[in-house]
Write a protein that holds these residues in place. Structure first.
Motif, PDB file in Angstrom:
ATOM      1  N   LEU A   1       4.566  -0.960  -3.990  1.00  0.00           N
ATOM      2  CA  LEU A   1       4.216  -0.359  -2.706  1.00  0.00           C
ATOM      3  C   LEU A   1       5.395   0.421  -2.128  1.00  0.00           C
ATOM      4  CD1 LEU A   1       2.016   0.021  -0.607  1.00  0.00           C
ATOM      5  CD2 LEU A   1       2.780  -2.095   0.474  1.00  0.00           C
ATOM      6  N   ARG A   2       6.605  -0.149  -2.209  1.00  0.00           N
ATOM      7  CA  ARG A   2       7.801   0.562  -1.728  1.00  0.00           C
ATOM      8  C   ARG A   2       8.020   1.848  -2.535  1.00  0.00           C
ATOM      9  NH1 ARG A   2       9.807  -4.615  -0.916  1.00  0.00           N
ATOM     10  NH2 ARG A   2      10.758  -4.681  -2.967  1.00  0.00           N
ATOM     11  N   ALA A   3       7.832   1.766  -3.853  1.00  0.00           N
ATOM     12  CA  ALA A   3       7.996   2.948  -4.698  1.00  0.00           C
ATOM     13  C   ALA A   3       6.961   4.011  -4.335  1.00  0.00           C
ATOM     14  CB  ALA A   3       7.888   2.564  -6.177  1.00  0.00           C
ATOM     15  N   LEU A   4       5.723   3.589  -4.088  1.00  0.00           N
ATOM     16  CA  LEU A   4       4.667   4.522  -3.689  1.00  0.00           C
ATOM     17  C   LEU A   4       5.011   5.182  -2.354  1.00  0.00           C
ATOM     18  CD1 LEU A   4       1.935   5.841  -4.066  1.00  0.00           C
ATOM     19  CD2 LEU A   4       0.870   3.758  -3.140  1.00  0.00           C
ATOM     20  N   GLU A   5       5.517   4.411  -1.409  1.00  0.00           N
ATOM     21  CA  GLU A   5       5.925   4.967  -0.119  1.00  0.00           C
ATOM     22  C   GLU A   5       7.035   6.002  -0.300  1.00  0.00           C
ATOM     23  OE1 GLU A   5       6.884   1.337   1.899  1.00  0.00           O
ATOM     24  OE2 GLU A   5       4.843   1.092   2.675  1.00  0.00           O
TER      25      GLU A   5
ATOM     26  N   ARG B   1       6.899   9.956   0.709  1.00  0.00           N
ATOM     27  CA  ARG B   1       7.919  10.594   1.555  1.00  0.00           C
ATOM     28  C   ARG B   1       8.479  11.848   0.884  1.00  0.00           C
ATOM     29  NH1 ARG B   1       9.144   5.390   2.922  1.00  0.00           N
ATOM     30  NH2 ARG B   1      10.691   5.135   1.286  1.00  0.00           N
ATOM     31  N   GLN B   2       8.758  11.752  -0.415  1.00  0.00           N
ATOM     32  CA  GLN B   2       9.298  12.906  -1.132  1.00  0.00           C
ATOM     33  C   GLN B   2       8.302  14.057  -1.150  1.00  0.00           C
ATOM     34  OE1 GLN B   2      10.668  10.585  -4.743  1.00  0.00           O
ATOM     35  NE2 GLN B   2      12.218  12.199  -4.649  1.00  0.00           N
ATOM     36  N   LEU B   3       7.042  13.749  -1.425  1.00  0.00           N
ATOM     37  CA  LEU B   3       6.031  14.802  -1.475  1.00  0.00           C
ATOM     38  C   LEU B   3       5.811  15.422  -0.099  1.00  0.00           C
ATOM     39  CD1 LEU B   3       3.448  13.218  -3.928  1.00  0.00           C
ATOM     40  CD2 LEU B   3       4.918  15.196  -4.366  1.00  0.00           C
ATOM     41  N   GLU B   4       5.809  14.602   0.943  1.00  0.00           N
ATOM     42  CA  GLU B   4       5.592  15.113   2.289  1.00  0.00           C
ATOM     43  C   GLU B   4       6.762  15.946   2.802  1.00  0.00           C
ATOM     44  OE1 GLU B   4       4.615  11.623   4.583  1.00  0.00           O
ATOM     45  OE2 GLU B   4       2.468  11.912   4.229  1.00  0.00           O
ATOM     46  N   SER B   5       7.941  15.740   2.231  1.00  0.00           N
ATOM     47  CA  SER B   5       9.108  16.491   2.690  1.00  0.00           C
ATOM     48  C   SER B   5       8.966  17.978   2.387  1.00  0.00           C
ATOM     49  CB  SER B   5      10.384  15.954   2.031  1.00  0.00           C
ATOM     50  OG  SER B   5      10.478  16.393   0.669  1.00  0.00           O
ATOM     51  N   GLY B   6       8.206  18.314   1.352  1.00  0.00           N
ATOM     52  CA  GLY B   6       8.020  19.712   0.981  1.00  0.00           C
ATOM     53  C   GLY B   6       9.239  20.336   0.333  1.00  0.00           C
ATOM     54  N   GLU B   7      10.232  19.544   0.025  1.00  0.00           N
ATOM     55  CA  GLU B   7      11.475  20.053  -0.545  1.00  0.00           C
ATOM     56  C   GLU B   7      11.595  19.803  -2.038  1.00  0.00           C
ATOM     57  OE1 GLU B   7      14.770  18.684   1.778  1.00  0.00           O
ATOM     58  OE2 GLU B   7      13.819  19.257   3.656  1.00  0.00           O
ATOM     59  N   VAL B   8      10.528  19.350  -2.675  1.00  0.00           N
ATOM     60  CA  VAL B   8      10.549  19.032  -4.097  1.00  0.00           C
ATOM     61  C   VAL B   8       9.956  20.216  -4.863  1.00  0.00           C
ATOM     62  CG1 VAL B   8       9.758  17.379  -5.833  1.00  0.00           C
ATOM     63  CG2 VAL B   8      10.276  16.591  -3.530  1.00  0.00           C
ATOM     64  N   PRO B   9      10.621  20.667  -5.921  1.00  0.00           N
ATOM     65  CA  PRO B   9      10.071  21.763  -6.719  1.00  0.00           C
ATOM     66  C   PRO B   9       8.691  21.393  -7.280  1.00  0.00           C
ATOM     67  CG  PRO B   9      12.335  21.280  -7.375  1.00  0.00           C
ATOM     68  CD  PRO B   9      11.912  20.206  -6.421  1.00  0.00           C
TER      69      PRO B   9
ATOM     70  N   ASP C   1       7.180  21.530 -10.259  1.00  0.00           N
ATOM     71  CA  ASP C   1       7.078  20.686 -11.459  1.00  0.00           C
ATOM     72  C   ASP C   1       7.401  19.220 -11.142  1.00  0.00           C
ATOM     73  OD1 ASP C   1       6.301  22.796 -13.042  1.00  0.00           O
ATOM     74  OD2 ASP C   1       8.333  23.214 -13.786  1.00  0.00           O
ATOM     75  N   GLU C   2       8.408  19.015 -10.319  1.00  0.00           N
ATOM     76  CA  GLU C   2       8.762  17.650  -9.935  1.00  0.00           C
ATOM     77  C   GLU C   2       7.677  17.042  -9.038  1.00  0.00           C
ATOM     78  OE1 GLU C   2      12.396  15.233  -7.777  1.00  0.00           O
ATOM     79  OE2 GLU C   2      12.814  17.199  -8.637  1.00  0.00           O
ATOM     80  N   SER C   3       7.065  17.861  -8.199  1.00  0.00           N
ATOM     81  CA  SER C   3       5.971  17.388  -7.347  1.00  0.00           C
ATOM     82  C   SER C   3       4.811  16.875  -8.188  1.00  0.00           C
ATOM     83  CB  SER C   3       5.470  18.509  -6.435  1.00  0.00           C
ATOM     84  OG  SER C   3       6.430  18.836  -5.481  1.00  0.00           O
ATOM     85  N   ILE C   4       4.506  17.577  -9.261  1.00  0.00           N
ATOM     86  CA  ILE C   4       3.417  17.146 -10.154  1.00  0.00           C
ATOM     87  C   ILE C   4       3.765  15.809 -10.787  1.00  0.00           C
ATOM     88  CG2 ILE C   4       2.167  17.689 -12.281  1.00  0.00           C
ATOM     89  CD1 ILE C   4       2.504  20.696 -11.434  1.00  0.00           C
ATOM     90  N   ASP C   5       5.001  15.665 -11.260  1.00  0.00           N
ATOM     91  CA  ASP C   5       5.437  14.386 -11.839  1.00  0.00           C
ATOM     92  C   ASP C   5       5.380  13.266 -10.802  1.00  0.00           C
ATOM     93  OD1 ASP C   5       5.898  15.641 -14.277  1.00  0.00           O
ATOM     94  OD2 ASP C   5       8.068  15.853 -13.933  1.00  0.00           O
ATOM     95  N   LEU C   6       5.835  13.573  -9.586  1.00  0.00           N
ATOM     96  CA  LEU C   6       5.793  12.578  -8.515  1.00  0.00           C
ATOM     97  C   LEU C   6       4.361  12.171  -8.196  1.00  0.00           C
ATOM     98  CD1 LEU C   6       8.469  13.843  -5.963  1.00  0.00           C
ATOM     99  CD2 LEU C   6       8.369  11.563  -6.994  1.00  0.00           C
ATOM    100  N   TYR C   7       3.464  13.158  -8.148  1.00  0.00           N
ATOM    101  CA  TYR C   7       2.064  12.865  -7.850  1.00  0.00           C
ATOM    102  C   TYR C   7       1.478  11.942  -8.922  1.00  0.00           C
ATOM    103  CZ  TYR C   7      -2.854  13.330  -6.841  1.00  0.00           C
ATOM    104  OH  TYR C   7      -4.159  13.039  -6.554  1.00  0.00           O
ATOM    105  N   GLU C   8       1.773  12.225 -10.184  1.00  0.00           N
ATOM    106  CA  GLU C   8       1.253  11.382 -11.272  1.00  0.00           C
ATOM    107  C   GLU C   8       1.803   9.961 -11.174  1.00  0.00           C
ATOM    108  OE1 GLU C   8       2.380  13.743 -14.655  1.00  0.00           O
ATOM    109  OE2 GLU C   8       0.498  14.882 -14.608  1.00  0.00           O
ATOM    110  N   ARG C   9       3.092   9.847 -10.860  1.00  0.00           N
ATOM    111  CA  ARG C   9       3.672   8.501 -10.694  1.00  0.00           C
ATOM    112  C   ARG C   9       3.049   7.802  -9.496  1.00  0.00           C
ATOM    113  NH1 ARG C   9       7.293   4.971 -12.317  1.00  0.00           N
ATOM    114  NH2 ARG C   9       8.530   3.794 -10.828  1.00  0.00           N
ATOM    115  N   GLY C  10       2.853   8.547  -8.416  1.00  0.00           N
ATOM    116  CA  GLY C  10       2.233   7.977  -7.231  1.00  0.00           C
ATOM    117  C   GLY C  10       0.834   7.464  -7.508  1.00  0.00           C
ATOM    118  N   GLU C  11       0.081   8.206  -8.287  1.00  0.00           N
ATOM    119  CA  GLU C  11      -1.279   7.776  -8.630  1.00  0.00           C
ATOM    120  C   GLU C  11      -1.244   6.504  -9.480  1.00  0.00           C
ATOM    121  OE1 GLU C  11      -5.430   7.691  -8.727  1.00  0.00           O
ATOM    122  OE2 GLU C  11      -3.992   8.582  -7.350  1.00  0.00           O
TER     123      GLU C  11
END
Length: 85
Positions: free
Chosen positions: A17-21, A25-33, A35-45
């Protein structure tokens, strides 16, 4: 992206849950490139699914509490994940 060294399957519910949060936060910041956003989204899912599975298992265990006379819980019945009970 700083990858969590622990595999999702090895995390406790609270760790996942902490990792998902953190992912949110990283995705909502809008400062992630992108390609990294896609990787983050997949990890989040994957983290979301792991958390949901743990919550579903906990709910199933709670629903299996046996009530004795007067509606007082008297024990539990083992949960059968394949639904044969």
């Amino acid at each position: 992206m700083a990858e969590d060294p622990k595999a999702i399957g090895e995390m406790s519910f609270e760790e996942a849950l902490r990792a998902l949060e953190g992912v949110v936060r990283q995705l909502e910041s809008g400062e992630v490139p992108l390609d990294e956003s896609i990787d983050l989204y997949e990890r989040g899912e994957a983290l979301r699914k792991a958390c949901q599975a743990r919550l579903d298992a906990a709910q199933a265990r709670i629903e299996k509490i046996v009530q004795g006379t007067g509606g007082v819980p008297s024990g539990t019945v083992p949960f059968d994940a394949d639904g044969s009970q």
